[in-house]
Design a protein around this motif. Structure first.
Motif, PDB file in Angstrom:
ATOM      1  N   SER A 114       0.831  -1.206   0.000  1.00 44.35           N
ATOM      2  CA  SER A 114       0.000   0.000   0.000  1.00 44.35           C
ATOM      3  C   SER A 114       0.865   1.255   0.000  1.00 44.35           C
ATOM      4  CB  SER A 114      -0.927   0.012   1.225  1.00 44.35           C
ATOM      5  OG  SER A 114      -1.911  -0.987   1.127  1.00 44.35           O
ATOM      6  N   LEU A 115       1.913   1.247   0.824  1.00 48.92           N
ATOM      7  CA  LEU A 115       2.795   2.418   0.885  1.00 48.92           C
ATOM      8  C   LEU A 115       3.532   2.622  -0.433  1.00 48.92           C
ATOM      9  CD1 LEU A 115       4.332   2.198   4.470  1.00 48.92           C
ATOM     10  CD2 LEU A 115       2.280   3.403   3.698  1.00 48.92           C
ATOM     11  N   ALA A 116       3.884   1.515  -1.097  1.00 44.83           N
ATOM     12  CA  ALA A 116       4.561   1.631  -2.389  1.00 44.83           C
ATOM     13  C   ALA A 116       3.658   2.321  -3.408  1.00 44.83           C
ATOM     14  CB  ALA A 116       4.960   0.244  -2.893  1.00 44.83           C
ATOM     15  N   ARG A 117       2.352   2.030  -3.338  1.00 40.10           N
ATOM     16  CA  ARG A 117       1.402   2.692  -4.243  1.00 40.10           C
ATOM     17  C   ARG A 117       1.318   4.180  -3.951  1.00 40.10           C
ATOM     18  NH1 ARG A 117      -3.293  -2.015  -3.925  1.00 40.10           N
ATOM     19  NH2 ARG A 117      -2.231  -3.494  -5.312  1.00 40.10           N
ATOM     20  N   VAL A 118       1.368   4.525  -2.665  1.00 42.20           N
ATOM     21  CA  VAL A 118       1.339   5.939  -2.293  1.00 42.20           C
ATOM     22  C   VAL A 118       2.589   6.638  -2.804  1.00 42.20           C
ATOM     23  CG1 VAL A 118       1.398   7.553  -0.363  1.00 42.20           C
ATOM     24  CG2 VAL A 118      -0.113   5.573  -0.278  1.00 42.20           C
ATOM     25  N   ARG A 119       3.728   5.999  -2.659  1.00 39.12           N
ATOM     26  CA  ARG A 119       4.982   6.606  -3.137  1.00 39.12           C
ATOM     27  C   ARG A 119       4.936   6.832  -4.652  1.00 39.12           C
ATOM     28  NH1 ARG A 119       7.179   2.519   0.647  1.00 39.12           N
ATOM     29  NH2 ARG A 119       7.966   3.639   2.488  1.00 39.12           N
ATOM     30  N   GLU A 120       4.366   5.885  -5.364  1.00 42.63           N
ATOM     31  CA  GLU A 120       4.278   6.038  -6.810  1.00 42.63           C
ATOM     32  C   GLU A 120       3.349   7.192  -7.173  1.00 42.63           C
ATOM     33  OE1 GLU A 120       4.711   5.523 -10.887  1.00 42.63           O
ATOM     34  OE2 GLU A 120       5.946   4.917  -9.168  1.00 42.63           O
TER      35      GLU A 120
END
Length: 261
Positions: A114-120
């Motif tokens: 989920s955090l990786a999606r936010v970073r993207e």
């Protein structure tokens, strides 16, 4: 150096908030700026702190996660990861709407995804929520099981850039006004960023009656009822305000006010 992503945690369960803080402690580019126990605290904190990301519980007391987003001005909408204990349709709806969610209980790997999606999203400059999110979430929220407190005791309204919390027991009537609902308390009125259907679902039907597609009235404020030939009623409130009901709502009013058929 890129500043950290400022995160607000919103969940009515203390253990859930602690779990999220522990997971975020391992993420060097994330900074927890606060935590909230309910929707009222969340709305105030989002307006005050302007977080980049909110970890938002779906079901909370007054208002729920969807109500929080409806109350926050579009230009203040942060990125959101929803936290939910609801499987089947809820998960499918989140996926279809291209929103991220964490299904309780979740593990560290799922959280980091989920955090990786936010970073993207941050990298591409797309942290804000879609403009039509409120409508899509409302249709989903009406399908969720009720919470332990099914009817609201407060409503969130707008006063300029500020939010005002109104006690439901003080409300005389609610009237549709464009894309908002005007909530009337005596001589004062405030705008709520919700639909009539959403507000009707929050109000105890023992206390409020839908009298028109654009009108909800508190039953104990009605002092006099005058029938009109087409099947409508003129409702006179205690303060002298006169409101006209809709024909298709005649039966509802008759039941609520114990009127003869």
């Amino acid at each position: 150096m890129t500043p950290p992503i400022r995160v607000l945690i919103v969940d009515d369960e203390p253990l859930a908030r602690e779990r999220l803080k522990e997971l975020l402690a391992d993420e060097s580019d994330m900074a927890v700026i606060g935590e909230c126990r309910d929707g009222v605290e969340a709305i105030a904190a989002i307006g005050r702190e302007r977080p980049d990301l909110v970890l938002l519980d779906v079901q909370m007391p007054e208002p729920d996660g969807f109500g929080v987003l409806r109350a926050v001005a579009q230009e203040q909408q942060p990125a959101v990861i929803f936290v939910t204990a609801h499987r089947d349709f809820a998960v499918q709806a989140f996926e279809a709407n291209a929103l991220d969610y964490l299904l309780k209980p979740f593990d560290r790997e799922r959280f980091r995804l989920s955090l990786a999606r936010v970073r993207e999203r941050r990298r591409t400059g797309a942290m804000e929520l879609d403009s039509d999110l409120i409508e899509r979430l409302e249709s989903l929220s009406q399908r969720l099981p009720p919470t332990s407190e099914p009817y609201a005791t407060k409503l969130v309204t707008k006063v300029g850039w500020r939010m005002r919390f109104l006690r439901v027991e003080d409300i005389d009537y609610l009237e549709a006004e464009g894309n908002y609902v005007s909530v009337h308390l005596g001589k004062q009125s405030y705008l709520a960023r919700e639909t009539m259907n959403a507000l009707e679902a929050k109000l105890d039907p023992k206390d409020f009656v839908r009298a028109h597609r654009s009108l909800i009235v508190r039953v104990d404020r009605i002092e006099e009822v005058e029938p009109l030939p087409p099947g409508e009623f003129v409702l006179t409130l205690r303060d002298g305000t006169k409101l006209t009901s809709g024909r298709s709502y005649r039966a509802r009013l008759q039941r609520a006010l114990d009127l003869p058929s």
